[in-house]
Write an enzyme that holds these catalytic residues in place. Structure first.
Site, PDB file in Angstrom:
ATOM      1  N   CYS A 173       9.469 -32.827 -22.952  1.00 54.04           N
ATOM      2  CA  CYS A 173      10.807 -32.245 -22.785  1.00 54.04           C
ATOM      3  C   CYS A 173      11.246 -31.475 -24.021  1.00 54.04           C
ATOM      4  CB  CYS A 173      11.817 -33.337 -22.458  1.00 54.04           C
ATOM      5  SG  CYS A 173      13.522 -32.771 -22.436  1.00 54.04           S
ATOM      6  N   CYS A 190      11.855 -29.054 -21.146  1.00 51.29           N
ATOM      7  CA  CYS A 190      13.272 -28.787 -20.873  1.00 51.29           C
ATOM      8  C   CYS A 190      13.966 -27.966 -21.957  1.00 51.29           C
ATOM      9  CB  CYS A 190      14.036 -30.105 -20.705  1.00 51.29           C
ATOM     10  SG  CYS A 190      13.193 -31.352 -19.742  1.00 51.29           S
ATOM     11  N   LYS A 249      12.501 -24.351 -22.492  1.00 41.90           N
ATOM     12  CA  LYS A 249      12.716 -23.662 -21.206  1.00 41.90           C
ATOM     13  C   LYS A 249      14.159 -23.237 -21.044  1.00 41.90           C
ATOM     14  CE  LYS A 249      14.124 -25.816 -18.023  1.00 41.90           C
ATOM     15  NZ  LYS A 249      13.345 -26.626 -17.068  1.00 41.90           N
ATOM     16  N   TYR A 264       8.772 -25.708  -9.535  1.00 45.20           N
ATOM     17  CA  TYR A 264       9.901 -25.252 -10.349  1.00 45.20           C
ATOM     18  C   TYR A 264       9.463 -24.755 -11.713  1.00 45.20           C
ATOM     19  CZ  TYR A 264       9.861 -29.852 -12.687  1.00 45.20           C
ATOM     20  OH  TYR A 264       9.501 -30.963 -13.400  1.00 45.20           O
ATOM     21  N   GLU A 291      10.628 -21.138 -12.779  1.00 42.69           N
ATOM     22  CA  GLU A 291      11.524 -21.063 -13.936  1.00 42.69           C
ATOM     23  C   GLU A 291      10.933 -20.147 -15.004  1.00 42.69           C
ATOM     24  OE1 GLU A 291      13.811 -25.395 -13.961  1.00 42.69           O
ATOM     25  OE2 GLU A 291      11.889 -25.180 -14.989  1.00 42.69           O
ATOM     26  N   HIS A 325      41.041 -23.894 -10.112  1.00 49.22           N
ATOM     27  CA  HIS A 325      40.945 -22.493  -9.712  1.00 49.22           C
ATOM     28  C   HIS A 325      41.119 -21.566 -10.926  1.00 49.22           C
ATOM     29  CE1 HIS A 325      41.105 -19.216  -6.843  1.00 49.22           C
ATOM     30  NE2 HIS A 325      42.184 -18.748  -7.445  1.00 49.22           N
ATOM     31  N   GLU A 337      35.008 -25.473  -7.357  1.00 50.96           N
ATOM     32  CA  GLU A 337      36.074 -25.781  -6.400  1.00 50.96           C
ATOM     33  C   GLU A 337      35.657 -25.485  -4.961  1.00 50.96           C
ATOM     34  OE1 GLU A 337      39.620 -23.339  -6.188  1.00 50.96           O
ATOM     35  OE2 GLU A 337      38.600 -21.716  -7.243  1.00 50.96           O
TER      36      GLU A 337
END
Length: 605
Positions: A169, A174, A177, A310, A314, A580, A585
């Site tokens: 990672c 991670c 990346k 992925y 990615e 908002h 939302e």
């Protein structure tokens, strides 16, 4: 002492009957914890006489009880202590909260591993692997009083890449990346959006690969240093040595100079993770993988990404975003294990942003030209030229060289195909003093936070007297493709297979994030966001699948993960007041169902 559920009402009252049945169910499910006692009056008038007399007097100090006038009247007693619950609805809510998935605590049933305090070995526990899970577990074991050692050694990739403490990672996963994905997003924002927001002179030049890699690697090295310091401060022995088992409780350790030593421990936690799978074709020595990409010294030029998962998408996504011509070679379909509707939208988005897809083909041969470029011939017979070929066709657990054969029974808990450990509550059932966490465990999500949490809980069970297992259900994750994808729970396909199409309701919404509405190029391409909730109609429309495509997917999805873990329903989402204007939302206003056939495209806020 069992708690007694007292249900007071009159015989013909349906609400009394419902509360009575619920109390009896609680007694059936938890016979040693709850008993049920009925106080039934034959008529409404007699019930009201009892209510205003003896029932209320049982809870004279409860204001709510003194105001209660309906049937049933329900309270809980434990010895002399009495607690008013309420009427039928309140009783249902009370029981639901007790029986919800989030509150029923499963206990991890561990096999005895023979551990005793005076075991005679050098260490209480040795963690093999210094990735995120191993480091978290080691520090928790030490905090709980165990004598701990961590062994970590990085075998160079076929292309020669190595790295420091911290695992996949931090070094080749991670962290780099996400940083390179961010670099791509920054460039896209300047190119696509800045002008529309008044930055008339905002231009994007050629990307400087070398500068980016230097900055990323400097950050990674700072993390490597911090991890070493953290181990030292926790009193943990850190050894940069490659470990193999010599016998059930002994490791043979080899350092980078070839010096051999041994150490012993009562328990071992295997956290070695995995390494990229390789191709068995002519010219495979010319490819790189994710172990090499993030430290690549020169810009990659024209890139072929082989793979449909992925990692491939990615990497292909941010490489294209940085300006490098990119092709993705996909054997079947992109993101095969994810929601198909969402995966298709990601593929379309990437194609619209200039990424070429070769679907249904595989590489058969790679040749290096005299100029140094790579000629890739695929299964259709076509040959194309690239500067870099990135392989991302899966990973295999890094267990084969641990010499587990030296530990009696250990190989019986290894999956022969993936080389992963088959564990029960992170314990090898056939070699119970061996444990596994993280990507090395069969059938578990290959995610850094999963490894960390599993490691923490295992440490607390081994040395803290706890029994809480790792909960692998409803783990949130995000795919950092150019169109980011956050997901929790079941895909649409999984939900239909598990529950049946008639038992689920799917809510969808397609919308344009406010920050992208001014961009003409985005509007012309049809860029946008997508929200999807999959609900179980048999459980009060409980949300069993959450899917979001759009900006900041990780941040959006993480926030909703707690609610879904706690059993949130569609009504819970719909009754929540949104913030908002935000993309998140949308999940509080989403109302169009797929079954309705109505367009899910929104025309405004």
């Amino acid at each position: 002492m069992a708690k007694v559920i007292h249900v007071c009402g009159w015989t013909a009252c349906p609400w009394y009957t419902r509360a009575k049945n619920l109390a009896l169910t609680m007694n059936l499910l938890y016979p040693g914890k709850y008993e049920a006692e009925m106080h039934e009056s034959p008529s409404r008038d007699e019930y009201r006489e009892n209510l205003f007399g003896k029932y209320r007097s049982e809870l004279a100090s409860s204001e709510a009880a003194q105001k209660h006038t309906a049937s049933p009247f329900v309270y809980l007693s434990e010895g002399d202590k009495k607690t008013f619950i309420g009427g039928c609805d309140a009783t249902v809510d009370w029981a639901r909260s007790l029986m919800s998935e989030a509150t029923i605590q499963e206990k991890a049933i561990m096999k005895s591993d023979g551990y005793v305090k005076d075991h005679g070995y050098e260490y209480d526990v040795v963690i093999i692997g210094g990735g995120s899970g191993g480091l978290a577990c080691s520090k928790e074991c030490a905090r709980l009083g165990a004598k701990v050692a961590v062994l970590d050694f990085v075998k160079p990739s076929p292309a020669g890449s190595t790295w420091g403490l911290g695992g996949t990672c931090v070094n080749v996963g991670c962290i780099p990346k996400k940083l390179m994905h961010t670099a791509s997003i920054l460039g896209e924002t300047v190119k696509e959006d800045a002008g529309a927001f008044g930055w008339k002179d905002a231009v994007i030049g050629a990307h400087d690969w070398e500068s980016m890699v230097s900055s990323v690697q400097d950050h990674i090295k700072s993390l490597n240093f911090k991890y070493r310091v953290a181990l030292r401060e926790a009193g943990i022995t850190y050894l940069n040595r490659y470990a193999t088992f010599k016998d059930a409780h002994t490791l043979e350790c080899v350092d980078k100079k070839g010096t051999i030593s041994t150490l012993t421990a009562a328990r071992f936690i295997i956290a070695v993770g995995g390494r990229p799978s390789r191709l068995d074709i002519p010219g495979s020595e010319y490819v790189i993988d994710s172990d090499d990409l993030f430290s690549l010294e020169k810009s990659p030029g024209r890139v072929l990404c082989i793979g449909a998962g992925y990692i491939a998408l990615e990497c292909g996504g941010f490489l294209a975003g940085l300006g490098y011509p990119t092709t993705c070679m996909v054997r079947s379909v992109p993101l095969r294990t994810f929601d198909r509707e969402c995966a298709t939208k990601i593929e379309t988005h990437m194609k619209n942003h200039g990424i070429n897809f070769q679907i249904g083909v595989t590489p058969k041969k790679i040749e290096k030209s005299t100029s140094g470029t790579l000629l890739v011939t695929d299964s259709s017979g076509a040959t194309n030229e690239y500067d870099t070929v990135l392989l991302a066709v899966g990973r295999i657990a890094d267990t084969k060289n641990l010499n587990l054969v030296a530990v009696p029974g250990a190989l019986d808990s290894v999956d022969p195909k993936s080389a992963k450990l088959i564990c029960e509550y992170e314990q090898l059932p056939t070699a119970p003093h061996l444990y596994g966490i993280g990507d090395v465990v069969h059938g578990r999500p290959e995610l850094t936070p999963v490894a960390i949490e599993a490691g923490l809980r295992l440490a607390r069970r081994l040395f803290g007297g706890e029994s809480q297992p790792m909960d692998y259900e409803n783990v949130a994750t995000t795919v950092f493709t150019p169109l980011e994808y956050g997901t929790i729970g079941l895909s649409e396909e999984e939900a239909k297979e598990k529950l049946g199409e008639n038992n689920i309701e799917i809510y969808i919404s397609e919308f344009i994030p406010l920050e992208q509405t001014l961009s003409e190029s985005r509007n012309e391409r049809g860029d946008g966001a997508f929200a999807k909730l999959i609900c179980d109609k048999t459980q009060n429309s409980k949300i069993i699948g959450f899917h979001y495509l759009g900006p900041n997917a990780g941040e959006v999805t993480q926030g909703f993960a707690v609610a879904i873990r706690k059993g949130a329903t569609y009504t819970d989402f719909a009754s929540t007041v949104g913030i908002h204007p935000t993309v998140a939302e949308e999940f509080t206003t989403i109302s169009v169902t797929k079954a309705s056939g109505i367009s899910a495209a929104k025309g405004g806020c």
